[in-house]
Design a protein around this motif. Structure first.
Motif: not given
Length: 125
Positions: A32-33, A52-54, A97-98, A100-104
Motif C-alpha cells: 500500500y505504501g 503511497y504506492w498509488s 520498509a513496506a 500493506t494496510k490502508a489507514g496506518a
C-alpha cells in the motif's frame, strides 16, 4: 511475503548527495505504501519519509524536508531516496520498509510489515 533489498549507501562529504534504492519482490501487489527509516548508533530508528504506492503522495520528516526526495517506479517495484545537502547528522543505517494496510500511521515503525536489511550512509564533516 515481500522482500526488500536496499542499495546505494556509502560515504559522502557534507553538502553532497547520495541516492538509495529499494527493490521489492514477492507479493508486491499487497504493498500500500513504502517508506524509509534510519537508525544512528545509540538512537531509536526514526521515520524519514514515505510514499503511497498509488498516486505518489509523499510525506517527510521535518529534519529532511526540502533535502530528501522519494520517488517510486511501480513497473520496476523500486523506491528511490534521493538525498542532497547531506549533513553529518544524517549518518545512519537507512532501512526501507513496506506497509500493506490502508489507514496506518505512516510515521511509526509498527505500521510497516516488511523491512530491508539496511544500508549504511556516512556523511563526513
Amino acid at each position: 511475503q515481500v522482500q526488500l533489498v536496499e542499495s546505494g549507501g556509502g560515504l559522502v562529504q557534507a553538502g553532497g548527495s547520495l541516492r538509495l534504492s529499494c527493490a521489492a519482490s514477492g507479493r508486491t501487489l499487497s504493498i500500500y505504501g513504502m517508506g524509509w527509516f534510519r537508525q544512528a548508533p545509540g538512537k531509536e530508528r526514526e521515520f524519514v519519509g514515505t510514499i503511497y504506492w498509488s498516486g505518489s503522495n509523499t510525506y517527510y520528516a521535518d529534519s529532511v524536508k526540502g533535502r530528501f526526495t522519494i520517488t517510486r517506479d511501480n513497473a520496476k517495484n523500486t523506491m528511490v531516496l534521493q538525498m542532497s545537502s547531506l549533513k553529518p547528522e544524517d549518518t545512519a543505517v537507512y532501512y526501507c520498509a513496506a506497509r500493506t494496510k490502508a489507514g496506518a500511521v505512516i510515521t511509526t515503525r509498527l505500521s510497516y510489515d516488511y523491512w530491508g536489511q539496511g544500508t549504511q550512509v556516512t556523511v563526513s564533516s
